[in-house]
Design a protein around this motif. Structure first.
Motif, PDB file in Angstrom:
ATOM      1  N   ALA A  58      57.329  62.146  21.331  1.00 22.01           N
ATOM      2  CA  ALA A  58      55.942  62.248  21.779  1.00 22.01           C
ATOM      3  C   ALA A  58      55.949  63.357  22.799  1.00 22.01           C
ATOM      4  O   ALA A  58      56.981  63.679  23.362  1.00 22.01           O
ATOM      5  CB  ALA A  58      55.471  60.940  22.405  1.00 22.01           C
ATOM      6  N   GLN A  59      54.829  63.935  23.049  1.00 19.61           N
ATOM      7  CA  GLN A  59      54.803  65.040  23.996  1.00 19.61           C
ATOM      8  C   GLN A  59      53.637  64.834  24.945  1.00 19.61           C
ATOM      9  O   GLN A  59      52.496  64.820  24.529  1.00 19.61           O
ATOM     10  CB  GLN A  59      54.665  66.358  23.238  1.00 19.61           C
ATOM     11  CG  GLN A  59      54.890  67.562  24.113  1.00 19.61           C
ATOM     12  CD  GLN A  59      54.953  68.816  23.271  1.00 19.61           C
ATOM     13  OE1 GLN A  59      54.045  69.105  22.525  1.00 19.61           O
ATOM     14  NE2 GLN A  59      56.034  69.547  23.402  1.00 19.61           N
ATOM     15  N   LYS A 106      45.677  63.432  20.772  1.00 22.32           N
ATOM     16  CA  LYS A 106      44.939  62.286  20.271  1.00 22.32           C
ATOM     17  C   LYS A 106      44.750  61.178  21.287  1.00 22.32           C
ATOM     18  O   LYS A 106      43.971  60.279  21.050  1.00 22.32           O
ATOM     19  CB  LYS A 106      45.669  61.714  19.052  1.00 22.32           C
ATOM     20  CG  LYS A 106      45.785  62.703  17.911  1.00 22.32           C
ATOM     21  CD  LYS A 106      46.587  62.125  16.782  1.00 22.32           C
ATOM     22  CE  LYS A 106      46.778  63.166  15.690  1.00 22.32           C
ATOM     23  NZ  LYS A 106      47.681  62.718  14.649  1.00 22.32           N
ATOM     24  N   ALA A 107      45.495  61.178  22.398  1.00 18.57           N
ATOM     25  CA  ALA A 107      45.403  60.060  23.338  1.00 18.57           C
ATOM     26  C   ALA A 107      45.699  60.537  24.742  1.00 18.57           C
ATOM     27  O   ALA A 107      46.323  61.571  24.936  1.00 18.57           O
ATOM     28  CB  ALA A 107      46.393  58.967  22.938  1.00 18.57           C
ATOM     29  N   ARG A 140      50.625  61.581  20.556  1.00 19.72           N
ATOM     30  CA  ARG A 140      50.582  60.235  19.985  1.00 19.72           C
ATOM     31  C   ARG A 140      50.620  59.241  21.119  1.00 19.72           C
ATOM     32  O   ARG A 140      51.203  59.522  22.162  1.00 19.72           O
ATOM     33  CB  ARG A 140      51.795  59.992  19.082  1.00 19.72           C
ATOM     34  CG  ARG A 140      51.544  60.360  17.645  1.00 19.72           C
ATOM     35  CD  ARG A 140      52.735  60.118  16.778  1.00 19.72           C
ATOM     36  NE  ARG A 140      52.982  58.700  16.523  1.00 19.72           N
ATOM     37  CZ  ARG A 140      53.996  58.279  15.789  1.00 19.72           C
ATOM     38  NH1 ARG A 140      54.855  59.126  15.290  1.00 19.72           N
ATOM     39  NH2 ARG A 140      54.169  57.007  15.581  1.00 19.72           N
ATOM     40  N   PRO A 141      50.047  58.068  20.936  1.00 16.02           N
ATOM     41  CA  PRO A 141      50.129  57.064  22.000  1.00 16.02           C
ATOM     42  C   PRO A 141      51.588  56.736  22.327  1.00 16.02           C
ATOM     43  O   PRO A 141      52.399  56.507  21.436  1.00 16.02           O
ATOM     44  CB  PRO A 141      49.420  55.854  21.397  1.00 16.02           C
ATOM     45  CG  PRO A 141      48.534  56.412  20.335  1.00 16.02           C
ATOM     46  CD  PRO A 141      49.260  57.618  19.793  1.00 16.02           C
ATOM     47  N   VAL A 142      51.923  56.730  23.610  1.00 10.64           N
ATOM     48  CA  VAL A 142      53.307  56.466  23.998  1.00 10.64           C
ATOM     49  C   VAL A 142      53.745  55.070  23.598  1.00 10.64           C
ATOM     50  O   VAL A 142      54.933  54.820  23.422  1.00 10.64           O
ATOM     51  CB  VAL A 142      53.543  56.704  25.505  1.00 10.64           C
ATOM     52  CG1 VAL A 142      53.378  58.171  25.850  1.00 10.64           C
ATOM     53  CG2 VAL A 142      52.662  55.833  26.367  1.00 10.64           C
ATOM     54  N   ARG A 175      54.472  54.381  32.381  1.00 14.68           N
ATOM     55  CA  ARG A 175      54.843  52.967  32.499  1.00 14.68           C
ATOM     56  C   ARG A 175      53.620  52.062  32.388  1.00 14.68           C
ATOM     57  O   ARG A 175      53.699  50.968  31.851  1.00 14.68           O
ATOM     58  CB  ARG A 175      55.597  52.727  33.808  1.00 14.68           C
ATOM     59  CG  ARG A 175      56.010  51.293  34.030  1.00 14.68           C
ATOM     60  CD  ARG A 175      56.756  50.647  32.854  1.00 14.68           C
ATOM     61  NE  ARG A 175      58.126  51.066  32.773  1.00 14.68           N
ATOM     62  CZ  ARG A 175      58.809  51.158  31.637  1.00 14.68           C
ATOM     63  NH1 ARG A 175      58.253  50.867  30.477  1.00 14.68           N
ATOM     64  NH2 ARG A 175      60.062  51.553  31.644  1.00 14.68           N
ATOM     65  N   GLN A 176      52.472  52.513  32.843  1.00 20.06           N
ATOM     66  CA  GLN A 176      51.252  51.711  32.727  1.00 20.06           C
ATOM     67  C   GLN A 176      50.815  51.540  31.272  1.00 20.06           C
ATOM     68  O   GLN A 176      50.086  50.613  30.953  1.00 20.06           O
ATOM     69  CB  GLN A 176      50.122  52.338  33.546  1.00 20.06           C
ATOM     70  CG  GLN A 176      50.332  52.200  35.028  1.00 20.06           C
ATOM     71  CD  GLN A 176      49.325  52.991  35.853  1.00 20.06           C
ATOM     72  OE1 GLN A 176      48.566  53.809  35.343  1.00 20.06           O
ATOM     73  NE2 GLN A 176      49.336  52.749  37.153  1.00 20.06           N
ATOM     74  N   GLU A 177      51.292  52.434  30.407  1.00 21.62           N
ATOM     75  CA  GLU A 177      50.899  52.400  28.999  1.00 21.62           C
ATOM     76  C   GLU A 177      51.916  51.739  28.087  1.00 21.62           C
ATOM     77  O   GLU A 177      51.587  51.408  26.954  1.00 21.62           O
ATOM     78  CB  GLU A 177      50.659  53.830  28.493  1.00 21.62           C
ATOM     79  CG  GLU A 177      49.541  54.548  29.205  1.00 21.62           C
ATOM     80  CD  GLU A 177      48.183  53.922  28.943  1.00 21.62           C
ATOM     81  OE1 GLU A 177      47.927  53.493  27.805  1.00 21.62           O
ATOM     82  OE2 GLU A 177      47.385  53.848  29.893  1.00 21.62           O
ATOM     83  N   THR A 178      53.150  51.559  28.546  1.00 17.21           N
ATOM     84  CA  THR A 178      54.197  51.078  27.644  1.00 17.21           C
ATOM     85  C   THR A 178      55.316  50.367  28.403  1.00 17.21           C
ATOM     86  O   THR A 178      55.554  50.655  29.578  1.00 17.21           O
ATOM     87  CB  THR A 178      54.797  52.246  26.830  1.00 17.21           C
ATOM     88  OG1 THR A 178      55.778  51.732  25.927  1.00 17.21           O
ATOM     89  CG2 THR A 178      55.443  53.295  27.720  1.00 17.21           C
ATOM     90  N   ASN A 179      55.996  49.489  27.686  1.00 24.74           N
ATOM     91  CA  ASN A 179      57.208  48.850  28.206  1.00 24.74           C
ATOM     92  C   ASN A 179      58.446  49.463  27.568  1.00 24.74           C
ATOM     93  O   ASN A 179      59.530  48.884  27.628  1.00 24.74           O
ATOM     94  CB  ASN A 179      57.174  47.338  27.949  1.00 24.74           C
ATOM     95  CG  ASN A 179      56.173  46.646  28.836  1.00 24.74           C
ATOM     96  OD1 ASN A 179      56.011  47.021  29.999  1.00 24.74           O
ATOM     97  ND2 ASN A 179      55.486  45.662  28.298  1.00 24.74           N
ATOM     98  N   ALA A 180      58.313  50.621  26.961  1.00 24.42           N
ATOM     99  CA  ALA A 180      59.429  51.287  26.297  1.00 24.42           C
ATOM    100  C   ALA A 180      60.551  51.600  27.287  1.00 24.42           C
ATOM    101  O   ALA A 180      60.330  51.697  28.496  1.00 24.42           O
ATOM    102  CB  ALA A 180      58.950  52.599  25.656  1.00 24.42           C
ATOM    103  N   VAL A 181      61.744  51.776  26.757  1.00 20.07           N
ATOM    104  CA  VAL A 181      62.864  52.259  27.547  1.00 20.07           C
ATOM    105  C   VAL A 181      62.515  53.671  28.006  1.00 20.07           C
ATOM    106  O   VAL A 181      62.092  54.500  27.197  1.00 20.07           O
ATOM    107  CB  VAL A 181      64.160  52.273  26.707  1.00 20.07           C
ATOM    108  CG1 VAL A 181      65.292  52.958  27.444  1.00 20.07           C
ATOM    109  CG2 VAL A 181      64.549  50.858  26.302  1.00 20.07           C
TER     110      VAL A 181
END
Length: 142
Positions: free
Chosen positions: A14-15, A31-32, A41-43, A66-72
């Motif tokens: 993602a960029q 797009k987001a 793309r949405p993270v 971090r507010q948008e995802t719990n990804a590593v």
């Protein structure tokens, strides 16, 4: 990669770009949004994000992601922090957002600086430009 870079070389997970940068990428328009950042793309679509840091708004970027995802989250400063103190301050400030690792915090050629950073942070470091070979790990032992 999640990045504020204008580069479109190589595949990207993602960029993320600052709104003051280009809003188009090789794949077309963005797009987001992520805070004041925009993304192709949405993270939340990715389980792991590698984020390019080394700019004044690093901490805001990490917070927004971090507010948008719990990804590593993995960050790569590409040597963008010029001193041990700056790197330690930035890494410790980002630590609350659950970073898995920090890649190349200082410019290459400063193994003593990397050792000093490692002593002052709780997050694993990863060398990139400083890695000479798999059999000769550039004096970072310990």
């Amino acid at each position: 990669n999640v990045s504020r870079s204008k580069s479109t070389q190589g595949p990207r997970l993602a960029q993320v770009k600052s709104t003051c940068g280009s809003r188009r990428t090789r794949g077309g328009p963005v797009k987001a949004g992520v805070g004041k950042y925009v993304t192709t793309r949405p993270v939340a679509d990715y389980p792991i994000l590698k984020i390019k840091v080394g700019a004044p708004d690093d901490i805001d970027l990490i917070r927004a992601i971090r507010q948008e995802t719990n990804a590593v989250l993995r960050v790569d400063a590409n040597g963008g922090w010029k001193t041990v103190g700056e790197a330690v301050d930035r890494i410790n400030a980002m630590a609350e957002y659950g970073l898995e690792l920090v890649e190349q915090p200082l410019p290459p050629g400063n193994p003593q600086g990397l050792k000093e950073i490692r002593r002052q942070i709780s997050i694993p470091l990863m060398a990139d430009e400083d890695a000479i070979s798999a059999v000769q790990p550039f004096g970072m032992e310990g």
